[in-house]
Design an enzyme around this catalytic site. Structure first.
Site, PDB file in Angstrom:
ATOM      1  N   SER A 173       6.360  -0.815  -6.337  1.00 33.27           N
ATOM      2  CA  SER A 173       6.859  -0.896  -7.639  1.00 33.27           C
ATOM      3  C   SER A 173       6.920  -2.300  -7.979  1.00 33.27           C
ATOM      4  O   SER A 173       7.293  -3.335  -7.097  1.00 33.27           O
ATOM      5  CB  SER A 173       8.272  -0.403  -7.930  1.00 33.27           C
ATOM      6  N   ASP A 230       9.480  17.103   3.917  1.00 29.26           N
ATOM      7  CA  ASP A 230      10.340  15.987   3.500  1.00 29.26           C
ATOM      8  C   ASP A 230       9.751  14.606   4.145  1.00 29.26           C
ATOM      9  O   ASP A 230       9.866  14.476   5.375  1.00 29.26           O
ATOM     10  CB  ASP A 230      11.678  16.306   3.999  1.00 29.26           C
ATOM     11  N   VAL A 231       9.109  13.742   3.552  1.00 35.90           N
ATOM     12  CA  VAL A 231       8.507  12.702   4.129  1.00 35.90           C
ATOM     13  C   VAL A 231       9.524  11.708   5.076  1.00 35.90           C
ATOM     14  O   VAL A 231       9.299  11.047   5.902  1.00 35.90           O
ATOM     15  CB  VAL A 231       7.831  11.667   3.228  1.00 35.90           C
ATOM     16  N   SER A 256       3.704  16.524  -6.862  1.00 40.76           N
ATOM     17  CA  SER A 256       4.078  17.693  -7.712  1.00 40.76           C
ATOM     18  C   SER A 256       4.289  17.359  -9.293  1.00 40.76           C
ATOM     19  O   SER A 256       4.044  18.106 -10.092  1.00 40.76           O
ATOM     20  CB  SER A 256       5.403  18.559  -7.165  1.00 40.76           C
ATOM     21  N   ARG A 257       4.582  15.851  -9.335  1.00 44.88           N
ATOM     22  CA  ARG A 257       4.749  15.785 -10.979  1.00 44.88           C
ATOM     23  C   ARG A 257       4.853  14.225 -10.969  1.00 44.88           C
ATOM     24  O   ARG A 257       4.390  13.395  -9.958  1.00 44.88           O
ATOM     25  CB  ARG A 257       6.379  15.868 -11.074  1.00 44.88           C
ATOM     26  N   TYR A 292      16.496   0.503  -4.412  1.00 46.50           N
ATOM     27  CA  TYR A 292      15.275   0.831  -4.794  1.00 46.50           C
ATOM     28  C   TYR A 292      14.251  -0.168  -4.821  1.00 46.50           C
ATOM     29  O   TYR A 292      13.165  -0.217  -4.001  1.00 46.50           O
ATOM     30  CB  TYR A 292      15.067   1.339  -6.205  1.00 46.50           C
ATOM     31  N   LYS A 339      11.132  -0.942  -1.969  1.00 45.57           N
ATOM     32  CA  LYS A 339       9.763  -1.030  -2.443  1.00 45.57           C
ATOM     33  C   LYS A 339       9.163  -2.560  -1.937  1.00 45.57           C
ATOM     34  O   LYS A 339       7.919  -2.588  -1.782  1.00 45.57           O
ATOM     35  CB  LYS A 339       9.693  -0.836  -3.897  1.00 45.57           C
ATOM     36  N   GLY A 395       4.467  13.396  -2.765  1.00 46.35           N
ATOM     37  CA  GLY A 395       5.046  13.433  -3.958  1.00 46.35           C
ATOM     38  C   GLY A 395       4.169  13.726  -5.037  1.00 46.35           C
ATOM     39  O   GLY A 395       4.454  12.920  -6.123  1.00 46.35           O
TER      40      GLY A 395
END
Length: 239
Positions: free
Chosen positions: A136, A57-58, A15-16, A149, A153, A13
């Protein structure tokens, strides 16, 4: 300062957002950096930085294994793995679909399992490796509207602690970094009111930057952290 010259660093991940900051930071240190992306990437930008990129795609173990084999064929090793790929599909539990639950778990948690499983054999044979999982603060505190989420995490933290014990005898360190509220494209879309409500939760009264996370990751990836494993470093302004 750690010397990352000739170290092979793989960032999922990348790329951004936070992943991009991390990739740039290692590239600036002379590392051989590879990033994965799922949908789109600015190829011209990453090529200019000398950063290789693979579409992957992980959450798909076969895709992960094929990519990892290609990287090892080219570079012979993977010294550092940074599991950063993650998605959100927020919603209150009563309205959350099974698809939104599974999508977040598959990318954020199963993706960490897939990537770690794919690189460990090479790391074990080299008797060296650094694995840093981006979790997170929500995985510790929880957050309304983010049950999927938060679970993913929190699972990453448990995974980190367990795998650290499994791999320690092979000189492989496994740690996690738990960002708080970090300035990214995602937070840019928040209203001023929402931003202020988050700011009120932060003792330092400011959002973190991608470079704050990159510095923490580089510390855990470098030799100064050789006696640290199984830990979660919170970079959250004191939350």
């Amino acid at each position: 300062m750690a010397d990352f010259k000739d170290r092979v660093v793989l960032i999922t991940g990348g790329s951004r957002g936070i992943g991009k900051y991390i990739a740039e930071s290692f590239a600036d240190e002379g590392a051989k950096v590879i990033v994965t992306y799922r949908n789109a990437i600015d190829e011209e930008y990453f090529n200019s930085k000398g950063i290789k990129h693979f579409k992957c795609d992980v959450s798909d173990l076969k895709s992960v294994q094929e990519m990892t084999e290609n990287i090892i064929k080219e570079f012979e090793k993977i010294d550092v793995l940074i599991n950063n790929a993650g998605i959100t599909k927020d919603g209150l539990l009563m309205r959350m679909s099974e698809e939104d639950w599974e999508a977040v778990i598959d990318t954020n948690l199963k993706g960490v399992f897939n990537m770690t499983k794919a690189v460990t054999r090479n790391m074990m044979s080299k008797r060296y490796g650094k694995i840093i999982n981006i979790t997170s603060i929500v995985g510790i505190t929880g957050n309304a509207g983010q049950a999927n989420y938060a679970v993913s995490k929190a699972g990453v933290i448990g995974f980190t602690k367990s795998i650290a014990k499994e791999l320690a005898s092979r000189n492989i360190n496994v740690n996690a970094v738990a960002p708080g509220f970090i300035e990214t494209e995602m937070t840019d879309k928040l209203t001023d009111e929402v931003k202020q409500s988050y700011m009120n939760m932060i003792p330092l009264k400011k959002f973190g930057s991608g470079s704050d996370i990159a510095k923490a990751v580089k510390f855990l990836a470098g030799d100064d952290s050789n006696y640290i494993t199984g830990q979660t470093l919170c970079v959250d302004g004191g939350i």
